[in-house]
Structures are given as C-alpha cells and as structure tokens.
Design a protein around this motif. Structure first.
Motif, PDB file in Angstrom:
ATOM      1  N   ASP A 190      31.140 111.179  48.447  1.00  0.00           N
ATOM      2  CA  ASP A 190      31.245 110.001  47.577  1.00  0.00           C
ATOM      3  C   ASP A 190      29.873 109.387  47.286  1.00  0.00           C
ATOM      4  N   TYR A 191      28.924 109.574  48.201  1.00  0.00           N
ATOM      5  CA  TYR A 191      27.573 109.035  48.004  1.00  0.00           C
ATOM      6  C   TYR A 191      26.726 109.884  47.061  1.00  0.00           C
ATOM      7  N   LEU A 192      27.062 111.152  46.925  1.00  0.00           N
ATOM      8  CA  LEU A 192      26.199 112.104  46.229  1.00  0.00           C
ATOM      9  C   LEU A 192      26.605 112.242  44.769  1.00  0.00           C
ATOM     10  N   GLN A 193      25.781 111.697  43.892  1.00  0.00           N
ATOM     11  CA  GLN A 193      26.068 111.667  42.460  1.00  0.00           C
ATOM     12  C   GLN A 193      25.021 112.464  41.685  1.00  0.00           C
ATOM     13  N   PRO A 194      25.451 113.196  40.669  1.00  0.00           N
ATOM     14  CA  PRO A 194      24.489 113.983  39.888  1.00  0.00           C
ATOM     15  C   PRO A 194      23.599 113.094  39.026  1.00  0.00           C
ATOM     16  N   GLY A 195      22.428 113.629  38.679  1.00  0.00           N
ATOM     17  CA  GLY A 195      21.543 112.970  37.730  1.00  0.00           C
ATOM     18  C   GLY A 195      20.813 111.751  38.264  1.00  0.00           C
ATOM     19  N   GLN A 196      20.725 111.612  39.571  1.00  0.00           N
ATOM     20  CA  GLN A 196      20.035 110.464  40.160  1.00  0.00           C
ATOM     21  C   GLN A 196      18.547 110.762  40.308  1.00  0.00           C
ATOM     22  N   PRO A 197      17.705 109.730  40.233  1.00  0.00           N
ATOM     23  CA  PRO A 197      16.278 109.956  40.476  1.00  0.00           C
ATOM     24  C   PRO A 197      16.025 110.308  41.950  1.00  0.00           C
ATOM     25  N   TRP A 198      14.853 110.858  42.219  1.00  0.00           N
ATOM     26  CA  TRP A 198      14.445 111.339  43.541  1.00  0.00           C
ATOM     27  C   TRP A 198      14.764 110.350  44.663  1.00  0.00           C
ATOM     28  N   ILE A 199      14.307 109.106  44.547  1.00  0.00           N
ATOM     29  CA  ILE A 199      14.497 108.123  45.617  1.00  0.00           C
ATOM     30  C   ILE A 199      15.988 107.845  45.824  1.00  0.00           C
ATOM     31  N   SER A 200      16.739 107.718  44.755  1.00  0.00           N
ATOM     32  CA  SER A 200      18.188 107.494  44.877  1.00  0.00           C
ATOM     33  C   SER A 200      18.867 108.669  45.562  1.00  0.00           C
ATOM     34  N   ASN A 201      18.467 109.891  45.207  1.00  0.00           N
ATOM     35  CA  ASN A 201      19.027 111.074  45.876  1.00  0.00           C
ATOM     36  C   ASN A 201      18.762 111.045  47.377  1.00  0.00           C
ATOM     37  N   LEU A 202      17.558 110.670  47.763  1.00  0.00           N
ATOM     38  CA  LEU A 202      17.232 110.613  49.193  1.00  0.00           C
ATOM     39  C   LEU A 202      18.056 109.537  49.892  1.00  0.00           C
ATOM     40  N   ARG A 203      18.165 108.369  49.281  1.00  0.00           N
ATOM     41  CA  ARG A 203      18.975 107.291  49.876  1.00  0.00           C
ATOM     42  C   ARG A 203      20.437 107.714  49.985  1.00  0.00           C
ATOM     43  N   ASN A 204      20.937 108.372  48.960  1.00  0.00           N
ATOM     44  CA  ASN A 204      22.317 108.835  48.990  1.00  0.00           C
ATOM     45  C   ASN A 204      22.525 109.906  50.059  1.00  0.00           C
ATOM     46  N   MET A 205      21.551 110.796  50.199  1.00  0.00           N
ATOM     47  CA  MET A 205      21.631 111.824  51.236  1.00  0.00           C
ATOM     48  C   MET A 205      21.645 111.172  52.614  1.00  0.00           C
ATOM     49  N   LYS A 206      20.808 110.157  52.812  1.00  0.00           N
ATOM     50  CA  LYS A 206      20.787 109.427  54.094  1.00  0.00           C
ATOM     51  C   LYS A 206      22.155 108.811  54.374  1.00  0.00           C
ATOM     52  N   SER A 207      22.753 108.175  53.389  1.00  0.00           N
ATOM     53  CA  SER A 207      24.082 107.582  53.575  1.00  0.00           C
ATOM     54  C   SER A 207      25.115 108.654  53.926  1.00  0.00           C
ATOM     55  N   ALA A 208      25.001 109.816  53.294  1.00  0.00           N
ATOM     56  CA  ALA A 208      25.941 110.909  53.550  1.00  0.00           C
ATOM     57  C   ALA A 208      25.809 111.432  54.979  1.00  0.00           C
ATOM     58  N   ILE A 209      24.583 111.686  55.438  1.00  0.00           N
ATOM     59  CA  ILE A 209      24.422 112.242  56.787  1.00  0.00           C
ATOM     60  C   ILE A 209      24.648 111.192  57.867  1.00  0.00           C
ATOM     61  N   ASP A 210      24.475 109.923  57.528  1.00  0.00           N
ATOM     62  CA  ASP A 210      24.767 108.864  58.507  1.00  0.00           C
ATOM     63  C   ASP A 210      26.219 108.899  58.960  1.00  0.00           C
ATOM     64  N   ILE A 211      27.105 109.324  58.101  1.00  0.00           N
ATOM     65  CA  ILE A 211      28.530 109.366  58.459  1.00  0.00           C
ATOM     66  C   ILE A 211      28.732 110.184  59.715  1.00  0.00           C
ATOM     67  N   ILE A 212      28.016 111.267  59.851  1.00  0.00           N
ATOM     68  CA  ILE A 212      28.193 112.146  61.002  1.00  0.00           C
ATOM     69  C   ILE A 212      27.098 111.964  62.049  1.00  0.00           C
ATOM     70  N   ASN A 213      25.873 111.672  61.626  1.00  0.00           N
ATOM     71  CA  ASN A 213      24.757 111.568  62.562  1.00  0.00           C
ATOM     72  C   ASN A 213      24.570 110.173  63.143  1.00  0.00           C
ATOM     73  N   ASN A 214      25.109 109.155  62.484  1.00  0.00           N
ATOM     74  CA  ASN A 214      24.878 107.790  62.958  1.00  0.00           C
ATOM     75  C   ASN A 214      26.095 106.898  62.705  1.00  0.00           C
ATOM     76  N   GLY A 215      27.264 107.437  62.975  1.00  0.00           N
ATOM     77  CA  GLY A 215      28.478 106.665  62.789  1.00  0.00           C
ATOM     78  C   GLY A 215      28.527 105.419  63.647  1.00  0.00           C
ATOM     79  N   SER A 216      27.862 105.481  64.789  1.00  0.00           N
ATOM     80  CA  SER A 216      27.839 104.323  65.690  1.00  0.00           C
ATOM     81  C   SER A 216      26.888 103.241  65.179  1.00  0.00           C
ATOM     82  N   GLY A 217      25.964 103.639  64.299  1.00  0.00           N
ATOM     83  CA  GLY A 217      25.020 102.686  63.752  1.00  0.00           C
ATOM     84  C   GLY A 217      23.865 102.332  64.667  1.00  0.00           C
ATOM     85  N   VAL A 218      23.727 103.029  65.791  1.00  0.00           N
ATOM     86  CA  VAL A 218      22.675 102.668  66.740  1.00  0.00           C
ATOM     87  C   VAL A 218      21.353 103.404  66.511  1.00  0.00           C
TER      88      VAL A 218
END
Length: 192
Positions: free
Chosen positions: A144-172
């Motif tokens: 849901d975070y990963l959208q086509p046609g986004q600029p570089w910085i937006s893609n990186l932020r979206n990728m971070k949000s996507a991997i946080d679901i599994i790598n940082n679900g606890s938020g710590v």
C-alpha cells in the motif's frame, strides 16, 4: 524450518524425536523439500505475494523492482544518493560505494519475511511483539505504501514504511544496520 523435538524427546534415538524432527513448521516453503526444487521457485512465490494475484496492489512488484534497481544503480555512483539512502531508510551508518549487495540483501530479507508472515490475521510469529503484532496480510500493507511514478526521495520513504512493517513493527528500532539483516543465501528475488 524443521521444528525441534520437545525437551522430553531430546534423545536422538527416541521414536518421538524421529517423528518430531520430520515435522515442518507452518511457514516452511514446502516446495523447498522436494529433491527437484529449483531455488528461484521460492522467490517467484515471494514476488507473487506482491502482485494483484497475490492480493496486493497491482503495481507493487514492479515498484519494488524499479526502486531496487534505482538503489542498486545509485550506490556505487552517487555520494548524494548514498546520503539519501542513509537518511531516508534510517540506516545506522553511512552507505559506502561498495554496499550495493548488502543493501539489496537487507531489502530482500524484508520482503522475504513479509511473504513468509503474510497471514490473514495479525501475528507476532515472524515479526512484532504480542502487544504489537505484525498486521494481517503484511505484504499487502507494505505494498500500500509503494506507488508508481514517485520521485527518488518519496520512493525511499515509502520503501522505509514498507519494510518497517516487518523490521520495526514494535517501533523501537531507531535505525537499521544493513549488514545485520541478510538472508542466509543470495537469490534473485526481484531479479535485480
């Protein structure tokens, strides 16, 4: 993953231990047990979870591929892009021009775990805590975070949000060490 025998059957010669050792954990990629297994089959299943047929946004697999391709191309050539990666992905240290494979393996491992934990209910089996389990269908949530046609910085932020679901679900976690999240073996998950 092969499950361990219960403490009462630690003897390698006990019948109960023999039966228990042959049980396979629910998340095990069953196809990998076939002697004719081809390694890329597993990654096709992982990638399938990031497609419309797998229940995700239709563009997800392509956006992941495009983002990983852009990241891999930028790492050896651009100090600015490496600084962007460090800042936007919240990495614990600077990205070196030789860190392309480490970065790809780090991101690959996140999508691998998203697919393995892609259950239709919240769980802390793959990620999260009992208080903050991974959501139901985590790959779909990541997509849901990963959208086509986004600029570089937006893609990186979206990728971070996507991997946080599994790598940082606890938020710590305050940052990621890319060399600490590599899968056991390299394979062509997104064919980058």
């Amino acid at each position: 993953m092969i499950r361990r025998p219960p403490r009462s059957t630690l003897s390698s010669s006990s019948a109960a231990s023999d039966v228990y050792k042959r049980q396979i954990a629910p998340s095990a990629p069953i196809g990998c047990m076939d002697p004719n297994f081809k390694g890329d089959t597993y990654w096709k299943v992982v990638t399938h979870d990031a497609t419309a047929a797998g229940g995700s946004q239709p563009q997800c697999a392509q956006v992941v591929f495009d983002t990983l391709t852009a990241i891999k191309a930028a790492i050896p050539t651009s100090d600015t892009s490496r600084a962007d990666l460090e800042r936007e992905l919240k990495l614990c240290g600077p990205v070196q021009s030789t860190d392309g494979e480490l970065m790809m393996l780090f991101l690959q491992a996140a999508f691998d775990a998203l697919a393995m934990g892609n259950y239709p209910y919240p769980t802390n089996y793959i990620a999260g805590t009992p208080e903050r389990p991974a959501p139901a269908w985590p790959m779909r949530k990541a997509c849901d975070y990963l959208q086509p046609g986004q600029p570089w910085i937006s893609n990186l932020r979206n990728m971070k949000s996507a991997i946080d679901i599994i790598n940082n679900g606890s938020g710590v976690a305050t940052c990621y060490n890319i060399s600490g999240y590599n899968p056991a073996t390299y394979s062509p998950i997104w064919d980058f």
